[in-house]
Design a protein around this motif. Structure first.
Motif, short mmCIF file in Angstrom:
data_model
loop_
_atom_site.label_atom_id
_atom_site.label_comp_id
_atom_site.label_asym_id
_atom_site.label_seq_id
_atom_site.Cartn_x
_atom_site.Cartn_y
_atom_site.Cartn_z
N GLU A 1 0.84 -1.20 0.00
CA GLU A 1 0.00 0.00 0.00
C GLU A 1 0.87 1.25 0.00
OE1 GLU A 1 -2.44 -0.30 3.44
OE2 GLU A 1 -3.65 -1.98 2.68
N HIS A 2 0.51 2.20 -0.84
CA HIS A 2 1.17 3.50 -0.92
C HIS A 2 0.10 4.59 -0.93
CE1 HIS A 2 5.19 1.75 -1.79
NE2 HIS A 2 4.47 0.78 -2.37
N ASP A 3 0.54 5.84 -0.79
CA ASP A 3 -0.41 6.94 -0.68
C ASP A 3 -1.26 7.11 -1.94
OD1 ASP A 3 0.51 7.46 1.84
OD2 ASP A 3 1.92 9.03 1.20
N ASP A 4 -0.63 6.97 -3.10
CA ASP A 4 -1.34 7.26 -4.35
C ASP A 4 -1.56 6.04 -5.23
OD1 ASP A 4 -1.33 9.95 -3.60
OD2 ASP A 4 0.60 10.33 -4.59
N TYR A 5 -1.18 4.88 -4.77
CA TYR A 5 -1.35 3.68 -5.59
C TYR A 5 -1.20 2.44 -4.74
CZ TYR A 5 3.77 3.79 -5.43
OH TYR A 5 5.08 3.83 -5.01
N LEU A 6 -1.68 1.34 -5.29
CA LEU A 6 -1.49 0.02 -4.70
C LEU A 6 -0.57 -0.76 -5.63
CD1 LEU A 6 -2.32 -2.12 -2.53
CD2 LEU A 6 -4.08 -2.86 -4.14
N ARG A 7 0.57 -1.22 -5.10
CA ARG A 7 1.59 -1.89 -5.93
C ARG A 7 1.46 -3.40 -5.81
NH1 ARG A 7 7.44 0.52 -6.48
NH2 ARG A 7 6.16 1.71 -7.95
N ILE A 8 1.49 -4.07 -6.97
CA ILE A 8 1.49 -5.53 -7.07
C ILE A 8 2.76 -5.93 -7.82
CG2 ILE A 8 0.23 -7.57 -7.80
CD1 ILE A 8 -2.28 -5.80 -7.98
N VAL A 9 3.58 -6.78 -7.18
CA VAL A 9 4.86 -7.17 -7.76
C VAL A 9 4.83 -8.68 -8.02
CG1 VAL A 9 7.37 -7.21 -7.46
CG2 VAL A 9 6.01 -5.32 -6.50
N PHE A 10 5.17 -9.05 -9.27
CA PHE A 10 5.25 -10.46 -9.68
C PHE A 10 6.74 -10.83 -9.79
CE2 PHE A 10 1.22 -8.84 -11.20
CZ PHE A 10 0.33 -9.86 -10.92
N HIS A 11 7.22 -11.67 -8.88
CA HIS A 11 8.62 -12.08 -8.84
C HIS A 11 8.79 -13.36 -9.66
CE1 HIS A 11 9.90 -9.28 -5.59
NE2 HIS A 11 8.63 -9.39 -5.21
N TYR A 12 9.80 -13.33 -10.59
CA TYR A 12 10.08 -14.52 -11.38
C TYR A 12 10.95 -15.50 -10.57
CZ TYR A 12 8.19 -12.61 -15.71
OH TYR A 12 7.35 -12.12 -16.70
N ARG A 13 10.75 -16.75 -10.88
CA ARG A 13 11.54 -17.77 -10.22
C ARG A 13 12.99 -17.70 -10.70
NH1 ARG A 13 9.41 -21.54 -7.18
NH2 ARG A 13 7.36 -21.15 -8.11
N ASN A 14 13.18 -17.39 -11.98
CA ASN A 14 14.52 -17.18 -12.53
C ASN A 14 14.90 -15.72 -12.28
OD1 ASN A 14 16.90 -17.04 -13.92
ND2 ASN A 14 16.03 -17.60 -15.94
N ARG A 15 15.69 -15.47 -11.26
CA ARG A 15 16.04 -14.12 -10.88
C ARG A 15 16.87 -13.41 -11.95
NH1 ARG A 15 15.56 -13.37 -5.17
NH2 ARG A 15 14.85 -15.28 -4.12
N GLU A 16 17.61 -14.18 -12.77
CA GLU A 16 18.48 -13.59 -13.78
C GLU A 16 17.78 -13.39 -15.11
OE1 GLU A 16 21.37 -12.58 -12.80
OE2 GLU A 16 21.10 -13.46 -10.81
N LEU A 17 16.50 -13.58 -15.14
CA LEU A 17 15.75 -13.47 -16.37
C LEU A 17 15.82 -12.05 -16.90
CD1 LEU A 17 13.77 -14.90 -18.38
CD2 LEU A 17 11.92 -14.03 -16.93
N LEU A 18 16.07 -11.94 -18.21
CA LEU A 18 16.05 -10.65 -18.86
C LEU A 18 14.61 -10.20 -19.08
CD1 LEU A 18 18.94 -11.18 -21.48
CD2 LEU A 18 19.05 -10.07 -19.21
N ARG A 19 14.41 -9.01 -19.53
CA ARG A 19 13.05 -8.47 -19.72
C ARG A 19 12.31 -9.34 -20.73
NH1 ARG A 19 10.30 -3.41 -19.58
NH2 ARG A 19 8.77 -3.25 -21.26
N PRO A 20 11.13 -9.85 -20.35
CA PRO A 20 10.34 -10.64 -21.29
C PRO A 20 9.87 -9.80 -22.47
CG PRO A 20 9.62 -11.02 -19.04
CD PRO A 20 10.55 -9.85 -19.01
N ALA A 21 9.67 -10.48 -23.58
CA ALA A 21 9.27 -9.77 -24.78
C ALA A 21 7.86 -9.20 -24.67
CB ALA A 21 9.35 -10.71 -25.99
N GLN A 22 6.98 -9.86 -23.95
CA GLN A 22 5.59 -9.41 -23.83
C GLN A 22 5.30 -8.95 -22.41
OE1 GLN A 22 3.07 -12.60 -25.12
NE2 GLN A 22 3.67 -12.43 -27.27
#
Length: 222
Positions: free
Chosen positions: A180-201
């Motif tokens: 929870e933040h003042d101006d937004y609610l943040r949702i973070v999706f953590h990948y199992r492969n921590r070294e994964l580069l930015r996905p194409a989609q």
């Protein structure tokens, strides 16, 4: 002489009254129902038929007696106490017109609430569904590496009523965290492969009623 006069007067009065002497004595009885007026009226009615009755005396008796008592209802009005009418009952309330209680709708200035969420492995990848108490606006999304994760921000004042940290047992997403933040609610999706580069989609979003569905496709180099 006085005694003789009184005896003569009583004798004359008894002969004149005759059989009605008992009624005359009742006039002086406080418990008697016979009144002077009623007795005089009766004597007037009796003496009206006598020819030797003096007209002046008859007029005097008539004034004492007042109006003659007749059988007419107007001559002797009867007064009765008013009959109290029972109160008229009012119409019974119609229960069908009573509005059914309902839960209050959320106030516009009050913060929105994420009530529940669910996570599923689907054919295209990973799906997260968030249920709120009001429509969810279009979120903002960006990628952060090292460790690899997608960040989804829902703008506005929001509160999370469900679990904040959610561990995913299998699949390419290992954790979903909410903050929870003042101006937004943040949702973070953590990948199992921590070294994964930015996905194409980037994640795909679908909003319906008060829900938000986030779908992440399976990365090629997972």
């Amino acid at each position: 002489m006085l005694l003789v006069f009184i005896l003569c007067a009583m004798t004359f009065f008894s002969l004149a009254v005759g059989r009605d002497v008992g009624l005359v004595s009742a006039l002086f009885d406080p418990q008697s129902e016979v009144t002077l007026k009623e007795e005089v009226q009766r004597l007037v009615s009796l003496w009206r038929g006598q020819e030797n009755m003096d007209e002046q005396d008859l007029a005097t008796l008539s004034q004492l007696a007042g109006p003659a008592i007749t059988d007419s209802p107007e001559a002797a009005p009867v007064f009765r106490a008013p009959i109290e009418q029972p109160p008229t009952p009012g119409p019974s309330p119609d229960i069908s017109d009573t509005p059914a209680p309902h839960s209050p709708s959320p106030q516009p200035d009050a913060p929105g609430n994420v009530m529940a969420h669910s996570f599923n492995q689907v054919e295209s990848g990973f799906e997260a569904i968030f249920q709120a108490d009001r429509p969810i606006p279009a979120p903002n999304v960006f990628f952060i590496g090292a460790p690899a994760r997608w960040v989804v921000d829902i703008p506005g004042d929001w509160r999370n009523m469900a679990r904040f940290n959610n561990t995913i047992a299998d699949g390419f997403i290992r954790q979903v965290a909410l903050g929870e933040h003042d101006d937004y609610l943040r949702i973070v999706f953590h990948y199992r492969n921590r070294e994964l580069l930015r996905p194409a989609q980037p994640p795909a979003f679908s909003r319906r009623d008060n829900s938000l569905t986030v779908t992440l496709t399976t990365p090629k180099n997972n």
